[in-house]
Design an enzyme around this catalytic site. Structure first.
Site, short mmCIF file in Angstrom:
data_model
loop_
_atom_site.label_atom_id
_atom_site.label_comp_id
_atom_site.label_asym_id
_atom_site.label_seq_id
_atom_site.Cartn_x
_atom_site.Cartn_y
_atom_site.Cartn_z
CE LYS A 118 -58.57 -71.03 53.29
NZ LYS A 118 -57.40 -70.23 53.01
C1 LIG Z 1 -56.46 -71.31 52.00
C2 LIG Z 1 -56.14 -70.91 50.64
C3 LIG Z 1 -55.86 -71.85 49.63
C4 LIG Z 1 -55.71 -73.32 49.93
O1 LIG Z 1 -56.88 -73.93 50.35
P1 LIG Z 1 -56.86 -75.48 50.73
O2 LIG Z 1 -58.30 -75.84 50.85
O3 LIG Z 1 -56.13 -75.59 52.04
O4 LIG Z 1 -56.18 -76.21 49.64
C5 LIG Z 1 -55.67 -71.39 48.35
N1 LIG Z 1 -55.72 -70.09 48.05
C6 LIG Z 1 -55.96 -69.15 48.99
C7 LIG Z 1 -56.05 -67.70 48.59
C8 LIG Z 1 -56.16 -69.53 50.31
O5 LIG Z 1 -56.38 -68.59 51.24
#
Ligand SMILES: *Cc1c(COP(=O)(O)O)cnc(C)c1O
Length: 384
Positions: free
Chosen positions: A182
């Site tokens: 992200k």
């Molecule tokens: C990356 C992501 C997650 C998971 O995030 P984590 O911090 O790795 O648990 C959940 N939902 C979406 C839409 C994502 O892109």
């Protein structure tokens, strides 16, 4: 020729210094930096409360718990999402029920959600997929009409806007990710945000074994008060090492978004008017942080998704298949939550790919990606 990755976190000496300071302080677990990060994040996202967690996945689980979603409930989720969205309801004994998405944004709409509601539906988890804001108002109206809880999985959404405000603020509770894939990263980490004080309080306790006195509070008192445990809780804490990183990254977020939007517009210009090639673009009601810049290939493009991925790999460029469809994964084979066909989801997941986009990507590197994507088009028109 250097390899171009699909994503790189933007980290520097400010992050190194911030983490070193935490180590020197001797307090590395959840403590004052976590509180400071929560407050800064809540202010940035224009919400009342933020509760830091170990990941977005654990924030989603807490969101469902504080919202009162329980065993036997149905929770509508898009299949077109990282699989954690669908997994979260399962953790609380509920059933994920898959809704389709619209082709333009890759997000659910009031229509696609309505199509899969059941008698047992108590909540929706909606997603700003790849940072693309979803159209929240019609979904807000649907939830208000039917008394459903609206949870926003804004994992990818920090820095995206909906009708002039940050995404996430219009849901009952939202969850964020700080995974390096992200924009804003803490290595691993997440956040729950809400305007509901009771929910924030309960999330804070559930995150820390449901202790009624936090470890930080006990540390700060000479005669440690006796704590009690009202329900079965979890260890979903963030550390101060991560929070220190998060504070620096949050300061850089707006700069990161601006750079990504600039690079996204360069892709959009380069690919405008190419038959069979569609770029993800802002909807009329919001702006994306372009956490994922995806393109959709149609038959007119001449090369299919797998073919283009191969060509990019040959040219030293990492791209990725588009967003996954959770209902097509072995974990969900034959799952009872697949209650209707999901044609748009299946079309998008098969025909889209994600191109490199990150803060440090240089324009000459991006031009290499563009040339590689367009090489059959350029050859056919006699160009270059
Ligand atoms: C990356 C992501 C997650 C998971 O995030 P984590 O911090 O790795 O648990 C959940 N939902 C979406 C839409 C994502 O892109």
């Amino acid at each position: 020729m250097n390899r171009i990755s699909v994503m790189k976190p933007w980290l520097g000496t400010a992050e190194t210094d911030a983490v070193a300071e935490v180590i020197a302080s001797g307090w590395v677990a959840q403590g004052p930096r976590t509180v400071a990060f929560e407050e800064a994040f809540a202010a940035h996202q224009q919400v009342d409360f933020a509760v830091a967690t170990s990941s977005c996945t654990t924030a989603l689980q807490l969101a469902l718990l504080v919202a009162g979603v329980k065993a036997g409930d149905d929770v509508v989720v898009p299949s077109f999402s990282f699989v954690a969205t669908a997994n979260a309801p399962t953790y609380v004994g509920a059933r994920p029920v898959f809704a389709d998405v619209e082709e333009l944004t890759g997000n659910v709409t009031a229509q696609t959600v309505r199509a899969v509601l059941t008698e047992k539906t108590t909540a929706l988890i909606v997603v700003d997929q790849g940072g693309m804001p979803l159209d929240l108002q019609p979904l807000r109206a649907l939830c208000d009409e039917l008394g459903l809880v609206l949870i926003e999985d804004a994992a990818c959404g920090a820095g995206s806007t909906y009708r002039g405000a940050p995404v996430g603020a219009g849901a009952d509770v939202s969850a964020w990710s700080f995974h390096p894939r992200k924009l804003l990263t803490t290595g691993e980490g997440g956040m729950l945000t809400t305007n509901n004080m009771q929910w924030a309080k309960r999330a804070r306790q559930l995150r820390e074994h449901s202790m009624d006195v936090s470890a930080a509070e006990r540390h700060n008192s000479t005669l440690a008060p006796a704590e009690s445990y009202k329900e079965v809780g979890y260890n979903f804490r963030m550390t101060d090492l991560q929070a220190a990183l998060g504070l620096v990254q949050l300061d850089k977020l707006d700069t990161m978004v601006a750079r990504r939007r600039f690079l996204a517009s360069r892709y959009q210009q380069a690919f405008a008017n190419v038959p069979g090639l569609r770029c993800v673009t802002d909807p009329e009601y919001g702006t994306s942080n372009f956490q994922s810049f995806w393109i959709e290939l149609g038959p007119q493009f001449g090369v299919d998704r797998e073919g283009l991925l191969e060509r990019l790999a040959e040219d030293g460029i990492s791209a990725r298949r588009g967003i996954m469809a959770s209902h097509l994964q072995p974990a969900y084979a034959g799952h009872s939550g697949i209650v209707s066909p999901l044609p748009v989801t299946e079309h998008l997941t098969a025909n889209t790919l994600i191109l490199p986009l990150y803060h440090q990507l240089e324009e000459h590197e991006q031009d290499r990606v563009i040339t590689s994507v367009l090489s059959n088009v350029l050859a056919a028109t006699g160009g270059e």
